[in-house]
Scaffold this motif. Structure first.
Motif, short mmCIF file in Angstrom:
data_model
loop_
_atom_site.label_atom_id
_atom_site.label_comp_id
_atom_site.label_asym_id
_atom_site.label_seq_id
_atom_site.Cartn_x
_atom_site.Cartn_y
_atom_site.Cartn_z
N LEU A 104 -13.64 48.22 9.38
CA LEU A 104 -13.12 47.15 8.53
C LEU A 104 -11.70 47.46 8.07
O LEU A 104 -10.82 46.60 8.09
CB LEU A 104 -14.05 46.97 7.33
N LYS A 108 -8.39 45.24 8.97
CA LYS A 108 -7.58 44.68 7.89
C LYS A 108 -6.12 45.08 8.05
O LYS A 108 -5.21 44.28 7.83
CB LYS A 108 -8.12 45.12 6.53
N SER A 111 -4.71 43.13 10.91
CA SER A 111 -4.53 41.72 10.57
C SER A 111 -3.25 41.47 9.79
O SER A 111 -2.75 40.35 9.75
CB SER A 111 -5.74 41.22 9.77
N ALA A 133 -20.99 45.12 12.36
CA ALA A 133 -19.79 44.77 11.59
C ALA A 133 -18.88 43.85 12.39
O ALA A 133 -18.32 42.89 11.85
CB ALA A 133 -19.04 46.04 11.18
N ASP A 136 -20.12 40.39 12.34
CA ASP A 136 -19.85 39.76 11.06
C ASP A 136 -18.41 39.27 10.96
O ASP A 136 -18.14 38.23 10.35
CB ASP A 136 -20.11 40.74 9.92
N LEU A 137 -17.49 40.01 11.54
CA LEU A 137 -16.06 39.73 11.37
C LEU A 137 -15.51 38.71 12.35
O LEU A 137 -14.57 37.98 12.03
CB LEU A 137 -15.26 41.03 11.51
N ILE A 246 -11.44 37.51 6.88
CA ILE A 246 -12.02 38.86 6.90
C ILE A 246 -12.78 39.12 5.59
O ILE A 246 -13.85 39.72 5.58
CB ILE A 246 -10.92 39.91 7.10
N ASN A 247 -12.23 38.64 4.47
CA ASN A 247 -12.86 38.90 3.18
C ASN A 247 -14.24 38.29 3.07
O ASN A 247 -15.06 38.72 2.25
CB ASN A 247 -11.98 38.37 2.06
N ALA A 249 -16.61 38.54 5.07
CA ALA A 249 -17.62 39.48 5.57
C ALA A 249 -17.47 40.87 4.97
O ALA A 249 -18.35 41.71 5.11
CB ALA A 249 -17.52 39.59 7.10
N GLU A 250 -16.37 41.10 4.27
CA GLU A 250 -16.04 42.46 3.83
C GLU A 250 -17.12 43.08 2.95
O GLU A 250 -17.60 44.19 3.21
CB GLU A 250 -14.71 42.44 3.08
N SER A 370 -21.72 32.75 7.69
CA SER A 370 -21.82 34.19 7.93
C SER A 370 -23.28 34.53 8.21
O SER A 370 -24.17 33.71 8.02
CB SER A 370 -21.35 34.96 6.69
#
Length: 437
Positions: A104, A108, A111, A133, A136-137, A246-247, A249-250, A370
């Protein structure tokens, strides 16, 4: 809030042309979008092949050196003449998959330097925490298949695994590669076998192999017009898809990482625990589902998690799901006696959850959910069908001292002496009366 497009290129087994598609799509998207594009070779098993496909071998380093804090990303990102930048893979077998929080953190950071990231990866199962992960992203996850029985069988098993993990299937888009390499298997055979529509079909042509051997993507050489047309059409569809944050799923990734047992070797190969993002509580993790909900729709008290998916779907859509569920359960001959028998409750719940998941997969134009939202939606609808609906979770929560229902749209709870109005509601008054009875 970051809105970098993250596309995951995935396959149930090797030899599908996954990496070749990743390289070509990256160059096409960079040219069409005129946006900063990063191609990440996240192959931790076989050392990756994107550097060779882009004639960028040898590389100055790999992502393992970034996650291990040995080099800065600026030293590792290699520019290609198409305008993309490549972050290569470590040598085969030299690195474990990155821990979820480390992955993650890497994405980030990437990104901040790119408008779109394409990830070519490995490991064809969802037992890996890193792969969970990534699922999720990313939106979408492009699942690459080829017209051969071993690949189709492996892909069918993988799709079953994805469904059992309650991932929203609209996030997983199937791409048929090398169409025409055999006449025995056609697109209709693929969709029938997998039970999924095809987002795109890419024809087979010998020039693809030639371009791969030369290290020049076919999107740059011109090559086969049919292949280029299909790739550009796929790129156009990808550009029309929504961009995930991104946030969103963070927090769920970090919450899952709190119970993730990192291999001992990760202490030396990956970032140290002190470098990982800080741990969070389960309640904070649940708040992450708000990222996809317009702020004006959040009526829940600030200290409570986002308890409802009703705002995402609307009452009419939920009623449609309920009606379809009733019909499905009729076909399954689920008797009322079995439904009311506590001994059969776990079995019935599993059966109903599977039916709800299948209905959601059939519904058109659902919002992008999500994994947590999708899983909770299945649980909520199942609870409404065979339990106490929105009250079920509250009744099981020892911190809730009182529940007050003033109507289908007004549910108050008392927790720690504080009264709060929930965002959750009953679908309609009829459902409320069933629960009361």
């Amino acid at each position: 809030m970051n809105t970098t497009r993250i596309i995951l290129i995935f396959a149930a087994r090797g030899g599908t042309g996954r990496s070749t598609l990743a390289a070509n799509l990256a160059t096409i998207l960079a040219k069409r979008q005129k946006q900063a594009t990063i191609l990440l070779d996240l192959d931790w098993l076989s050392g990756g092949s994107l550097a060779s496909a882009l004639d960028l071998d040898p590389l100055p380093g790999h992502w393992g050196q970034a996650t291990g804090q040995q080099k800065n990303l600026s030293e590792l990102l290699v520019p290609h003449n198409s305008g993309i930048r490549l972050l290569g893979a470590p040598p085969a077998g030299s690195h474990l998959p990155p821990a979820p929080a480390t992955l993650l953190k890497l994405l980030k950071e990437l990104s901040r330097q790119a408008d779109q990231i394409l990830i070519d990866t490995t490991h064809p199962n969802l037992e890996s925490e890193a792969m969970l992960a990534l699922f999720d992203l990313a939106f979408p996850v492009l699942l690459i298949v080829t017209p051969d029985i071993p690949t189709l069988s492996a892909t069918r098993s993988l799709l079953a695994e994805i469904r059992s993990g309650q991932y929203p299937m609209e996030r997983v888009q199937v791409v048929l590669n090398r169409l025409g390499i055999t006449e025995e298997i056609q697109p209709t055979d693929v969709t029938e076998h997998l039970g999924r529509p095809l987002l795109a079909t890419i024809p087979f042509h010998p020039t693809v192999v030639t371009s791969l051997n030369r290290g020049i993507p076919i999107s740059q050489t011109g090559g086969s017009g049919a292949v280029n047309s299909a790739l550009n059409a796929l790129a156009q569809k990808l550009m029309a898809m929504p961009v995930m944050k991104i946030n969103s799923a963070e927090r769920s990734i970090l919450a899952r990482a709190n119970v993730y047992q990192t291999a001992s070797a990760s202490q030396s190969i990956l970032a140290s625990p002190a470098e990982l993002l800080p741990p969070i509580s389960a309640e904070q993790a649940m708040l992450a589902t708000r990222e996809l909900v317009p702020s004006g729709q959040q009526t829940v008290a600030a200290e409570l998690p986002a308890d409802s998916n009703a705002d995402l779907l609307g009452v009419e859509v939920k009623l449609t799901i309920h009606r379809a569920l009733v019909e499905d359960l009729k076909h399954q001959n689920l008797s009322l006696e079995r439904l009311l028998d506590p001994q059969h409750q776990p079995e019935i719940r599993q059966q109903v959850e599977a039916a709800v998941g299948a209905i959601l997969e059939r519904l058109p134009a659902l919002p992008v959910l999500s994994r947590e939202q999708h899983s909770k939606l299945i649980g909520d609808i199942t609870a409404e069908a065979i339990g106490y609906g929105p009250l079920e979770r509250l009744l099981a929560d020892p911190a809730v001292s009182e529940i007050m229902v003033n109507g289908p749209r007004q549910i108050y709870i008392e927790r720690a002496g504080r009264l709060s109005l929930l965002a959750e509601s009953f679908t309609d008054e009829a459902q409320l009366r069933v629960v009361i009875d």
